[in-house]
Design a protein around this motif. Structure first.
Motif, mmCIF file in Angstrom:
data_model
loop_
_atom_site.group_PDB
_atom_site.id
_atom_site.type_symbol
_atom_site.label_atom_id
_atom_site.label_comp_id
_atom_site.label_asym_id
_atom_site.label_seq_id
_atom_site.Cartn_x
_atom_site.Cartn_y
_atom_site.Cartn_z
ATOM 1 N N LEU A 1 50.269 -33.011 -59.975
ATOM 2 C CA LEU A 1 50.042 -33.694 -58.702
ATOM 3 C C LEU A 1 48.696 -33.296 -58.102
ATOM 4 O O LEU A 1 48.031 -34.105 -57.453
ATOM 5 N N GLY A 2 48.291 -32.044 -58.309
ATOM 6 C CA GLY A 2 46.977 -31.623 -57.847
ATOM 7 C C GLY A 2 45.867 -32.402 -58.531
ATOM 8 O O GLY A 2 44.865 -32.790 -57.898
ATOM 9 N N ARG A 3 46.017 -32.658 -59.819
ATOM 10 C CA ARG A 3 45.017 -33.457 -60.542
ATOM 11 C C ARG A 3 45.040 -34.907 -60.062
ATOM 12 O O ARG A 3 43.991 -35.558 -60.001
ATOM 13 N N ASP A 4 46.225 -35.402 -59.736
ATOM 14 C CA ASP A 4 46.320 -36.753 -59.178
ATOM 15 C C ASP A 4 45.546 -36.855 -57.871
ATOM 16 O O ASP A 4 44.821 -37.830 -57.624
ATOM 17 N N LEU A 5 45.706 -35.850 -57.011
ATOM 18 C CA LEU A 5 44.990 -35.854 -55.738
ATOM 19 C C LEU A 5 43.478 -35.848 -55.980
ATOM 20 O O LEU A 5 42.719 -36.534 -55.283
ATOM 21 N N MET A 6 43.033 -35.097 -56.955
ATOM 22 C CA MET A 6 41.609 -35.081 -57.286
ATOM 23 C C MET A 6 41.136 -36.467 -57.704
ATOM 24 O O MET A 6 40.048 -36.914 -57.313
ATOM 25 N N ALA A 7 41.946 -37.174 -58.473
ATOM 26 C CA ALA A 7 41.587 -38.534 -58.902
ATOM 27 C C ALA A 7 41.457 -39.463 -57.704
ATOM 28 O O ALA A 7 40.554 -40.312 -57.646
ATOM 29 N N VAL A 8 42.361 -39.310 -56.732
ATOM 30 C CA VAL A 8 42.309 -40.150 -55.531
ATOM 31 C C VAL A 8 41.049 -39.828 -54.723
ATOM 32 O O VAL A 8 40.354 -40.732 -54.236
ATOM 33 N N ILE A 9 40.733 -38.549 -54.584
ATOM 34 C CA ILE A 9 39.531 -38.159 -53.845
ATOM 35 C C ILE A 9 38.282 -38.718 -54.524
ATOM 36 O O ILE A 9 37.380 -39.258 -53.861
ATOM 37 N N GLU A 10 38.219 -38.623 -55.827
ATOM 38 C CA GLU A 10 37.043 -39.132 -56.550
ATOM 39 C C GLU A 10 36.889 -40.643 -56.380
ATOM 40 O O GLU A 10 35.771 -41.155 -56.337
ATOM 41 N N ALA A 11 38.012 -41.350 -56.268
ATOM 42 C CA ALA A 11 37.955 -42.805 -56.137
ATOM 43 C C ALA A 11 37.743 -43.251 -54.698
ATOM 44 O O ALA A 11 36.970 -44.182 -54.436
ATOM 45 N N ALA A 12 38.414 -42.593 -53.752
ATOM 46 C CA ALA A 12 38.429 -43.070 -52.366
ATOM 47 C C ALA A 12 37.476 -42.327 -51.446
ATOM 48 O O ALA A 12 37.097 -42.856 -50.400
ATOM 49 N N ALA A 13 37.108 -41.098 -51.801
ATOM 50 C CA ALA A 13 36.225 -40.303 -50.946
ATOM 51 C C ALA A 13 35.316 -39.451 -51.819
ATOM 52 O O ALA A 13 35.374 -38.214 -51.791
ATOM 53 N N PRO A 14 34.442 -40.090 -52.596
ATOM 54 C CA PRO A 14 33.624 -39.332 -53.556
ATOM 55 C C PRO A 14 32.541 -38.475 -52.925
ATOM 56 O O PRO A 14 31.941 -37.636 -53.593
ATOM 57 N N GLU A 15 32.282 -38.684 -51.629
ATOM 58 C CA GLU A 15 31.275 -37.876 -50.954
ATOM 59 C C GLU A 15 31.691 -37.632 -49.511
ATOM 60 O O GLU A 15 32.586 -38.294 -48.989
#
Length: 411
Positions: free
Chosen positions: A184-198
């Motif tokens: 789930l932590g890796r999933d959250l990272m994927a969401v951050i990279e897609a929705a809030a990359p900066e």
């Protein structure tokens, strides 16, 4: 009897026998689960003396049709997890004039409302993004009140954890791979990279969502160091969930612990049958949900029904799939990653699922954190006492400059 008819009869008999065998295995465990349900069942029995089943069903349908909760929508998007699972999220943008960008109309793929202003030909600094992670058997809509209060004030991302809400069923779980908090932590990272990359991030998590944030910090400490401005843990735990009593006497909880994993596996293998049973015993499930979600007696019936709908929408095989991850969860060692940022830790004093003592244990690891124990509140404290949760969250956001001080939208 024709050959086809005889074959059908044999198949039906075999299916019935297999189902009966499955339920016999679950039956022994079900007796222990009965201990858990006893208090809720007693309350339901009293209600049945005064309110007819048909009337209760009509009341539920009315609340489903008129309840305003879970109706907020934002700009949709999908992130792809490292096993290929598509994770659904929505973004509430902040317009230059302070309004909230709506989702694009059908056929408008540009998402014009999400374009950032350009200053002197250069892109403006990325805004602070608040990422909300929900709990077990819930969905992004469980943050309804907080989302309503913050719309237009700060950029927010709400996502559905794998196999929950509008996200895809976990692909690796469909192939028999156990789900774990690290996943789930890796999933959250994927969401951050897609929705809030900066830009800077504020991470907010309830229950399983808070554990997801701990797993993120454990696996990506550089992200916390470089981008996380603040975090909020709501009704969550860093470990030792196997010791939670759920408000039961010692004998009852020990029995439940021994058999619950087997019960859930048995029920998950008979998902269609169990879902029919859940519908047939809606009153009992409603009683259980209320007991383990709320701590006060005077919760708005529309809010209670909203919580029921969220939990009922989680398939029983997903419930079974995720449960073992909690007994294995231990992320105390990841908490120091948050020591250099403002932290809010909030819990209900009557939470039977992740007791407030677990929030106190997190605070012991983060001595500079703000610890708030909400009186007369259960596990779904953000729905039961939304003003308290929203006010403390708004204060946290103001401290890091994400929203103007003392400014919130009407809820």
């Amino acid at each position: 009897m024709s050959e086809i008819g005889a074959g059908d009869a044999v198949t039906t008999a075999a299916t019935t026998a297999a189902t009966a065998a499955g339920w016999r295995r679950a039956g022994i465990a079900g007796a222990a689960i009965g201990v858990l349900a006893a208090g809720a069942a007693a309350g339901v029995a009293v209600e049945r003396l005064t309110v007819g089943r048909g009337m209760r069903r009509r009341a539920r349908l009315t609340l489903d049709a008129t309840g305003p909760y879970g109706s907020l929508r934002g700009m949709p998007g999908r992130a792809t997890a490292d096993d290929g699972t598509e994770l659904y999220y929505e973004v509430d943008e902040v317009e230059p004039d302070g309004g909230t960008a709506d989702a694009p109309a059908d056929g408008d793929a540009t998402g014009a409302g999400t374009r950032r202003r350009r200053l002197f030909g250069r892109k403006a600094p990325a805004p602070v993004t608040v990422v909300f992670s929900h709990g077990y058997c819930l969905g992004q809509d469980s943050w309804h009140f907080q989302r309503a209060a913050l719309r237009g004030l700060v950029r927010t991302v709400h996502w559905d954890q794998r196999s929950h809400g509008r996200s895809e069923r976990g692909r690796s779980q469909a192939q028999g791979v156990p789900v774990g908090i690290d996943r789930l932590g890796r999933d959250l990272m994927a969401v951050i990279e897609a929705a809030a990359p900066e830009g800077r991030l504020v991470l907010v998590g309830h229950s399983m969502g808070g554990m997801t944030m701990m797993a993120l910090a454990d696996q990506y400490p550089e992200l916390v160091r470089d981008r996380v401005a603040a975090v909020a843990f709501v009704g969550t735990s860093s470990g030792k969930l196997g010791e939670v009593s759920f408000g039961l006497p010692v004998a009852g909880v020990n029995a439940v612990r021994r058999v619950l994993p087997g019960v859930l596996r048995a029920l998950g293998s008979q998902a269609e049958l169990v879902e029919r049973g859940r519908r047939a015993t809606a009153d009992l499930f409603a009683g259980l949900i209320k007991r383990y979600s709320f701590g006060s007696r005077d919760v708005d019936p529309s809010v209670v029904r909203f919580a029921e709908r969220l939990i009922e929408s989680t398939p029983i095989d997903v419930v079974a799939e995720f449960y073992p991850a909690f007994t294995e969860h231990d992320k105390s060692a990841a908490l120091p990653a948050f020591r250099d940022v403002p932290v809010l830790i909030l819990a209900g004093d009557k939470d039977l699922v992740t007791p407030s003592s677990h929030s106190e244990a997190i605070a012991d690891q983060l001595p500079d954190a703000e610890l708030v124990i909400v009186p007369d509140a259960g596990h779904l404290v953000m729905l039961e006492h939304p003003e308290t949760v929203t006010d403390r969250l708004a204060d946290l956001l103001a401290r890091v400059g994400a929203v103007p001080a003392a400014k919130q939208r009407d809820r």
